[in-house]
Every structure is written in C-alpha cells, then in structure tokens.
Motif scaffolding. Sequence first.
Motif, PDB file in Angstrom:
ATOM      1  N   LYS A  29       0.832  -1.202   0.000  1.00  0.00           N
ATOM      2  CA  LYS A  29       0.000   0.000   0.000  1.00  0.00           C
ATOM      3  C   LYS A  29       0.864   1.248   0.000  1.00  0.00           C
ATOM      4  O   LYS A  29       0.592   2.229  -0.703  1.00  0.00           O
ATOM      5  CB  LYS A  29      -0.919  -0.012   1.225  1.00  0.00           C
ATOM      6  N   ARG A  30       1.957   1.220   0.780  1.00  0.00           N
ATOM      7  CA  ARG A  30       2.854   2.367   0.882  1.00  0.00           C
ATOM      8  C   ARG A  30       3.539   2.650  -0.461  1.00  0.00           C
ATOM      9  O   ARG A  30       3.713   3.794  -0.851  1.00  0.00           O
ATOM     10  CB  ARG A  30       3.893   2.118   1.972  1.00  0.00           C
ATOM     11  N   THR A  31       3.954   1.586  -1.159  1.00  0.00           N
ATOM     12  CA  THR A  31       4.654   1.773  -2.443  1.00  0.00           C
ATOM     13  C   THR A  31       3.699   1.894  -3.619  1.00  0.00           C
ATOM     14  O   THR A  31       4.095   2.328  -4.706  1.00  0.00           O
ATOM     15  CB  THR A  31       5.595   0.588  -2.715  1.00  0.00           C
ATOM     16  N   GLY A  32       2.441   1.499  -3.405  1.00  0.00           N
ATOM     17  CA  GLY A  32       1.475   1.554  -4.504  1.00  0.00           C
ATOM     18  C   GLY A  32       1.740   0.508  -5.574  1.00  0.00           C
ATOM     19  O   GLY A  32       1.339   0.683  -6.721  1.00  0.00           O
ATOM     20  N   ARG A  33       2.389  -0.590  -5.195  1.00  0.00           N
ATOM     21  CA  ARG A  33       2.753  -1.629  -6.163  1.00  0.00           C
ATOM     22  C   ARG A  33       2.566  -3.019  -5.539  1.00  0.00           C
ATOM     23  O   ARG A  33       2.746  -3.188  -4.334  1.00  0.00           O
ATOM     24  CB  ARG A  33       4.218  -1.491  -6.607  1.00  0.00           C
ATOM     25  N   VAL A  34       2.242  -3.969  -6.394  1.00  0.00           N
ATOM     26  CA  VAL A  34       2.258  -5.363  -5.967  1.00  0.00           C
ATOM     27  C   VAL A  34       3.713  -5.797  -5.916  1.00  0.00           C
ATOM     28  O   VAL A  34       4.455  -5.667  -6.888  1.00  0.00           O
ATOM     29  CB  VAL A  34       1.466  -6.258  -6.938  1.00  0.00           C
ATOM     30  N   LEU A  35       4.155  -6.307  -4.782  1.00  0.00           N
ATOM     31  CA  LEU A  35       5.562  -6.639  -4.582  1.00  0.00           C
ATOM     32  C   LEU A  35       5.838  -8.141  -4.637  1.00  0.00           C
ATOM     33  O   LEU A  35       6.967  -8.543  -4.916  1.00  0.00           O
ATOM     34  CB  LEU A  35       6.055  -6.082  -3.242  1.00  0.00           C
ATOM     35  N   LEU A  36       4.819  -8.948  -4.360  1.00  0.00           N
ATOM     36  CA  LEU A  36       5.001 -10.391  -4.331  1.00  0.00           C
ATOM     37  C   LEU A  36       3.926 -11.090  -5.148  1.00  0.00           C
ATOM     38  O   LEU A  36       2.759 -10.703  -5.099  1.00  0.00           O
ATOM     39  CB  LEU A  36       4.960 -10.918  -2.895  1.00  0.00           C
ATOM     40  N   MET A  37       4.330 -12.130  -5.870  1.00  0.00           N
ATOM     41  CA  MET A  37       3.375 -13.021  -6.520  1.00  0.00           C
ATOM     42  C   MET A  37       3.101 -14.155  -5.548  1.00  0.00           C
ATOM     43  O   MET A  37       4.030 -14.858  -5.125  1.00  0.00           O
ATOM     44  CB  MET A  37       3.946 -13.547  -7.840  1.00  0.00           C
ATOM     45  N   ARG A  38       1.854 -14.334  -5.183  1.00  0.00           N
ATOM     46  CA  ARG A  38       1.487 -15.328  -4.165  1.00  0.00           C
ATOM     47  C   ARG A  38       1.471 -16.735  -4.774  1.00  0.00           C
ATOM     48  O   ARG A  38       0.449 -17.402  -4.864  1.00  0.00           O
ATOM     49  CB  ARG A  38       0.137 -14.994  -3.567  1.00  0.00           C
ATOM     50  N   THR A  39       2.621 -17.176  -5.205  1.00  0.00           N
ATOM     51  CA  THR A  39       2.784 -18.517  -5.763  1.00  0.00           C
ATOM     52  C   THR A  39       3.492 -19.385  -4.732  1.00  0.00           C
ATOM     53  O   THR A  39       3.807 -18.940  -3.633  1.00  0.00           O
ATOM     54  CB  THR A  39       3.610 -18.450  -7.058  1.00  0.00           C
ATOM     55  N   LYS A  40       3.771 -20.617  -5.089  1.00  0.00           N
ATOM     56  CA  LYS A  40       4.561 -21.495  -4.216  1.00  0.00           C
ATOM     57  C   LYS A  40       5.758 -22.001  -5.002  1.00  0.00           C
ATOM     58  O   LYS A  40       5.604 -22.794  -5.920  1.00  0.00           O
ATOM     59  CB  LYS A  40       3.708 -22.674  -3.723  1.00  0.00           C
ATOM     60  N   PRO A  41       6.980 -21.554  -4.667  1.00  0.00           N
ATOM     61  CA  PRO A  41       7.265 -20.558  -3.635  1.00  0.00           C
ATOM     62  C   PRO A  41       6.876 -19.148  -4.084  1.00  0.00           C
ATOM     63  O   PRO A  41       6.675 -18.905  -5.275  1.00  0.00           O
ATOM     64  CB  PRO A  41       8.777 -20.673  -3.455  1.00  0.00           C
ATOM     65  N   VAL A  42       6.787 -18.248  -3.115  1.00  0.00           N
ATOM     66  CA  VAL A  42       6.497 -16.849  -3.409  1.00  0.00           C
ATOM     67  C   VAL A  42       7.603 -16.267  -4.273  1.00  0.00           C
ATOM     68  O   VAL A  42       8.783 -16.555  -4.077  1.00  0.00           O
ATOM     69  CB  VAL A  42       6.367 -16.048  -2.092  1.00  0.00           C
ATOM     70  N   ARG A  43       7.224 -15.449  -5.261  1.00  0.00           N
ATOM     71  CA  ARG A  43       8.210 -14.812  -6.146  1.00  0.00           C
ATOM     72  C   ARG A  43       8.015 -13.301  -6.109  1.00  0.00           C
ATOM     73  O   ARG A  43       6.882 -12.805  -6.096  1.00  0.00           O
ATOM     74  CB  ARG A  43       8.033 -15.287  -7.582  1.00  0.00           C
ATOM     75  N   PRO A  44       9.102 -12.525  -6.071  1.00  0.00           N
ATOM     76  CA  PRO A  44       8.958 -11.071  -6.110  1.00  0.00           C
ATOM     77  C   PRO A  44       8.610 -10.597  -7.506  1.00  0.00           C
ATOM     78  O   PRO A  44       9.065 -11.163  -8.506  1.00  0.00           O
ATOM     79  CB  PRO A  44      10.349 -10.577  -5.688  1.00  0.00           C
ATOM     80  N   THR A  45       7.788  -9.568  -7.592  1.00  0.00           N
ATOM     81  CA  THR A  45       7.561  -8.896  -8.868  1.00  0.00           C
ATOM     82  C   THR A  45       8.791  -8.048  -9.184  1.00  0.00           C
ATOM     83  O   THR A  45       9.756  -7.998  -8.409  1.00  0.00           O
ATOM     84  CB  THR A  45       6.326  -7.996  -8.788  1.00  0.00           C
ATOM     85  N   GLU A  46       8.774  -7.380 -10.319  1.00  0.00           N
ATOM     86  CA  GLU A  46       9.900  -6.513 -10.657  1.00  0.00           C
ATOM     87  C   GLU A  46      10.099  -5.446  -9.587  1.00  0.00           C
ATOM     88  O   GLU A  46      11.236  -5.148  -9.196  1.00  0.00           O
ATOM     89  CB  GLU A  46       9.666  -5.862 -12.024  1.00  0.00           C
ATOM     90  N   SER A  47       9.021  -4.872  -9.080  1.00  0.00           N
ATOM     91  CA  SER A  47       9.133  -3.886  -7.999  1.00  0.00           C
ATOM     92  C   SER A  47       9.599  -4.564  -6.711  1.00  0.00           C
ATOM     93  O   SER A  47      10.386  -3.998  -5.949  1.00  0.00           O
ATOM     94  CB  SER A  47       7.780  -3.204  -7.771  1.00  0.00           C
ATOM     95  N   GLY A  48       9.123  -5.780  -6.477  1.00  0.00           N
ATOM     96  CA  GLY A  48       9.552  -6.511  -5.298  1.00  0.00           C
ATOM     97  C   GLY A  48      11.033  -6.840  -5.320  1.00  0.00           C
ATOM     98  O   GLY A  48      11.695  -6.860  -4.271  1.00  0.00           O
ATOM     99  N   GLN A  49      11.580  -7.069  -6.516  1.00  0.00           N
ATOM    100  CA  GLN A  49      13.013  -7.320  -6.641  1.00  0.00           C
ATOM    101  C   GLN A  49      13.818  -6.108  -6.190  1.00  0.00           C
ATOM    102  O   GLN A  49      14.857  -6.241  -5.547  1.00  0.00           O
ATOM    103  CB  GLN A  49      13.355  -7.664  -8.093  1.00  0.00           C
ATOM    104  N   VAL A  50      13.318  -4.910  -6.521  1.00  0.00           N
ATOM    105  CA  VAL A  50      14.006  -3.675  -6.107  1.00  0.00           C
ATOM    106  C   VAL A  50      14.021  -3.572  -4.583  1.00  0.00           C
ATOM    107  O   VAL A  50      15.057  -3.269  -3.973  1.00  0.00           O
ATOM    108  CB  VAL A  50      13.318  -2.442  -6.725  1.00  0.00           C
ATOM    109  N   VAL A  51      12.884  -3.854  -3.954  1.00  0.00           N
ATOM    110  CA  VAL A  51      12.802  -3.764  -2.498  1.00  0.00           C
ATOM    111  C   VAL A  51      13.653  -4.856  -1.849  1.00  0.00           C
ATOM    112  O   VAL A  51      14.348  -4.615  -0.848  1.00  0.00           O
ATOM    113  CB  VAL A  51      11.340  -3.858  -2.025  1.00  0.00           C
TER     114      VAL A  51
END
Length: 314
Positions: free
Chosen positions: A44-66
């Motif tokens: 919510k703070r970044t305004g971006r989806v950061l994780l793909m709720r898969t198994k295992p969890v994978r970061p999105t492109e924005s999540g990779q930055v974080v």
Amino acid sequence: MEELPLDQVSTLLAVVDEGTFDAAAAALHVTPSAVSQRIKALEKRTGRVLLMRTKPVRPTESGQVVARFARQLALLERDARAELGLPGEESSDEARGPVPARLAIAVNADSLATWFLPALTRVPQDPPICFELYREDEAHTTALLREGQVMAAVTSSPDPVAGCTVRALGKARYLPVANPEFETRYLGEGRLVERLREAPVMVFDRRDEIQDGFVRALAADSEGGTPPGAGPVRHYVPTSEGFCDAIVAGLGWGLVPESQAVPLLRAGALSLLATDRTVDVPLFWQQWKLDSPALAAVAGAVVATAAAQLIPSG
C-alpha cells in the motif's frame, strides 16, 4: 517521499528467501498474520504489488528492487556491527560475537568445480563471512543480480546490471575431447565436423550451447551461412564433474575446462579432437556498488585467483 519501514522491508526479504509466509513468520518469530499485514502495508505504501502469491512466493519486478534494498541494508548493518565489535541482532548471547555476514553469490558450475572455491579459501575470516552460492549458467547469472537474490556473480556479460560494477576476470578455455575408443568408433573416418554432427554429444543442460557453437565454428569457413550444430543424440548431465566423467566413460564427446581435461589427456583417458580449436569464454565479476568490507574482501580474492587460473583477457 514515503519512507520504507525497515520491519516491512526485512519481512519482504524473509518471505522471498523462505519461499512462504508461514516459513518467513517462523524465521522472524512472528505470526503469519503479522507477516501478511506487513507485506500488505508495504504494498500500500509503495502503490505496487511486490510479491506473486505462488509457491514458492516470487517477487515482482518492484519486489526485486525492495528485496535488493533490504539485502543491502542487512549487509551494511552486519558490516557496521562487525567493525564496532557488536553481536548481531540474531544473537541473544553476546559471548557469541558478531553474526557473520552472509554473501549470496551466483557462479557457473565449471568455475565452481575448478578455480572458484580456492578463491573463497583466500577470503579473510575475521570477522567471519558465510557464503551462499547459487549455481547458474554464466550467461544467466546476471538475472539473479537483477532480481536481488545475489550480491555478486561470475558472468559472461560485460554489461553491468543497474547498480553494479564489472571487472574482467579472464577467459576460461575449453577443449574438445572424447574417450579414445569413442573417437575411434564415431569420429575415426571422414571430416571431423560431419562426424560430430552424427556422434552422441554431452550437453550440460538445455541452455548449454557451447558444443553446438563449436561445431558451427568448425564448419563456418567451408560451409558459410548458418551451419547446423551438434548431433541429435544428446546426453544431459548437469554437473561439471559428472559431465567430464560421462565423456571419460564414452557416452559422448564434449568441451571440458582445460584444467579438468589436461590431466585426463596426459593419462590417456581422453583424446583431443582438434589441436587447433579451443573455445575461450570471457568471464567477469559483477557486484553491487556497495561500500562493504566483506564484499570487497571476496572480490579481491576472486580477482586474484582468476588472474592466476584463467587466461588473461587481453
């Protein structure tokens, strides 16, 4: 500008490293609900989806930055605590001393099997450093840097990943070899390039193109265009040692690192298929632009060992 709360950032990294929210909660000694709330608050703070709720969890492109930011912060904190002689936050017993820095490094299998581990033995261990190695093809290790999974990589790419520096290490030389009996059976008559297109060939994995490239280069002068590569009978062996052992056993021909091939050639266990043809793969060291004593110590040891073991880039 919105700040990124450290507890939320470190929680995201824990989820990425552990693979699930439950495993991250166990590692952080909090409830899965707390992990979920922190991730939702950070998204919510970044305004971006950061994780793909898969198994295992994978970061999105924005999540990779974080995740990369979180890993850098963790390394800097460990370095600072080590310089101050303070125990890490993970330790409740001050007598244990500082928590070791953990360095995640991507390296290709052939380097890992030949010169890279001796390089790590040259890294000073005061304060201690823990290595987490990711094995990946040298043409693809930069992807792990880009995703923030590793802090440094041995790669064949001279183009720096954003936020990284690049240093040339040298060239890894590969020799085309086969078991002597295999050579007599499959490669004894006719043009070598034609025989190689029919003979069984060893391949590391489905990304491995070095054998095909060798055959095409061998044929390029006489055939022109884009000649075909190695033959259709392919044996996949995804370890450096197993790959070499399979060639010695006579399963197929292939290109083997010079340091592995030479002793076997001298012992008569392998034959050199072309005395005037080798394949040299340039290797580079890419790492984060980060003022970290631990990372600098590893880089120094890797560059020095590569200079002694590899062919100079010039």
